[in-house]
Design a protein around this motif. Sequence first.
Motif: not given
Lengths: 585, 96
Positions: A104-105, A109-113, A115-118, A149
Motif C-alpha cells: 500500500r503506497i 503519506e510519504i515524503e521523499e527526503a 536518496d533511497y532504494d527499494l 514516487l
Amino acid sequence: MYLKETKALEPQLSKAPTGIPGLDEVLLGGIPTGRPTLICGAAGCGKTLLGMTFLVNGATQFDEPGLFVSFEETSQDLADNVASLGFDVAGLIAAKKMAIDHIRIERSEIEEAGDYDLEGLFVRLGYIIDQIGAKRVVLDTIEALFSNLANETILRAELRRLFVWLKQRNLTTIITGERGQGTLTRHGIEEYVSDCVILLDNRVEEQVTTRRLRIVKFRGSAHGTNEYPFLMDDQGITVVPLSSAGLNHRVSDEVVSTGVPGLDAMLGSGGLYRGSSVLISGVAGSGKTILGASFVAAACARGERCMFFSAAESADQLIRNVGSAGISLRPYLQTGLLRFETKRPTSVGFEMHLAHMQRELDSFQPTVVIIDPVSGFRGPDSEVHALLVRMLDMLKIRGITTFFTSLTNSSDRRAQNDFGLSSLMDSWIFLVDIESNGERNRGLYVLKSRGMSHSNQIREYLLTSNGATLVEAYLGASGVLTGSSRLAMEAQGRVETQRQHEDIARRRREIESQRAATERQIAELHAQISAQDVEIAGLAAREERRETVFESDRAAMGASRGVLANGADKIAPINSRPNDSRQSV
Amino acid sequence: MMDVQYNFRLYVAGQTPKSVVGIANLKDLCDTYLAGRHSIEIIDLVTQPHLASIDQIFALPTLVRRLPEPLKRVIGDLSKTDRVLRGLDIETAGSP
C-alpha cells in the motif's frame, strides 16, 4: 496441427504452463520459466485475473507455490474477486501454497527526503518467497510505483535491479502493466522485460465487446502470432485459438436417421451422413426448429450427445413448444445427453461467439449440434460469412453432424440472403409455404444432399401431436395439392375406389348367379339323361318279359301239338338279341 | 507543544552507505529540533525481514513517526532536512 508440431522443435526453452485453457497452446507450452513476462493491456481487460489464475493453477496443478504482489487491490478484495471462479485463495494461503502481499503506497503519506532504494521491497518479497518456496510471482501493477514516487531515476534503476533479481532467483514472473499512449505500458517498463510480452485487448465495436490476446514477443520461442479471442466469465479465462480446419476433415459413410421417417426415405440413403452439415431454410413458422428438434430427439434416443445453440428461444420455451408437436426433449436434458446454450447473437461479438462455442464443444463433446437460427447473425455480409465458415469448419473437424436453421423472408429461395452459406452445406432442406384455397400448408423438399440420390418431390410437412411427419402430396390433374384440398381429393379418391369395389362385387354376383343358372340347367339335363336311361332300361325289361312269355307260350303250344322238347333248338328264336344272357352262355 | 514526545522507527537493511547516512541524519535532526523529547528505534530488516510486510515498508531507508499520531512516513537518507521536517510535521518556528 501446426502448433503442436512446432512445439516439438522447441525443447531447449523451459516453459511454465499457465494452466489457462488455450493460452498454453498459443504459447506452445507456457511462459518462460524463471524469467519475467509482461502482460499489458487497458484497464479491465483481465490482467489481474490472468495473473491470479496463473498462480492458483501453479499451486493446484503444477505444485509451484506463488506470490501475488498487489500494488492496487487488497488481499481480501483479490481473494473475493476470484472466489466465484472456485478459487479457494484463503485455503491456498493457509496451506502455504500461495501468498498475497498488498503493497500500500499513499503518495500523500510519504515524503521523499534524500536518496533511497527499494531494498525494502526486495527484503519483503524475498522473505515471503522463502517462506512458501515460491516458484511463481505476479507483480500487479508495478507501475503504480511511478505515480506514487517522484524520483523516476531511482525507480527505473530499482525496477531494472528487481527484474534481474527475480531472474537470478529463477522465479517465473508475470508483471502487469497498463497500456500507454502508443506504448505497451504507460512508463515503458517493457524495455526491462524483454523475454515475453502478451498484449490483452478489449475492443468495443458496435456496443459489443470482444476480448483478444496477442503474443507480441517471445524471445527464443515460436508462438502463435494471431490475435486470439479469449473469454472471461464464470469459468475464468479461456483463450480460444480459433483455427481454420480447411477441407481436410475426415468424412464418414455412416448414415444417421433424421428422426422423420418420410424425410429419411426422401434422402434416398435412409438419412444423412454423419458429420455432414444441413441447412434448413424456411419462412417464419414453417417448422424449422421442430425439424431440428426431431433430429435432436432421434440422436438422443440413439444415446448421442446433442447441443442446441438457441439464439431465438430460451431452453424452457423451446422444450415447451416442441413438446406441443410431440417431441419430448426434457428427459434427455435431465439425463445430460442434451445441453442448451442460449445466447442472443447480438449479445457478444462474432469472435466471442466462436470462442464460446468452441469451448462448449470441447467441454461437452456433442455429436450433433443445432444452431437455431443461423440467420440471427447480423453484420456486414463478408464478416458474417467468415464467421459461418469458421463455425462450420470448427464443427466439421470435430465430425459433428450440424443443423443450421435459417429464416428466409420469402419462399423463393433465390430472393434470400444466406451469406453464401448454402454452397458450404452438404444438405439443404427447404421448407415452403403452399398457399391455396384459403389456407396455408407446409411443404418440404430436399434442395440438395451431397452424395445421395434424394427425391425431387415436394412433400407435405405435417406437424402433428406425435411429431413431424411427411405426407406424399396429392398429385392430380390440377397440380400438387396439399392440406384440405389434398384431403378432399383423397376423399374423392376413396369414394371412387369404393364405387369400383361395389361395381366389381355386383358384377361378381351377376356372374355367380348366371353360373348357378347354368349349373341348374346342367343338373336338369343330367336328370333328363337319367330318366331316359331308366326308360331304356324299362323298355329292355319289357322286351325280355315279352320274349319270355312268347317262349313259354310256344312251349305250351308245342306241347299241345306233341313236339318233343329236345326238338326246340331247331326252331330259331325270334328277335334274338346279342345282349340276351341266354344266347351268350 | 514542548511536551509532545516523538517516537521514531528507522528501517534499514544492513550497514549500507544509505543506512549509515540516514541514521546519522536522523540523530542530528532530533538533537537539533527535538532535544530530550524523542526516542529512536532502528530496525534492520536483514535480521527482521518479516517486519517489512507488516509495517508496509518498500523503500529504504524509511522513517516512520509512530508518535505523535497520525503515523507519518519519510523515505530516503534524510539528507533533505526541510523535507524531513515537513514530512514529520515538526514545528521549526523559534528554533535556530
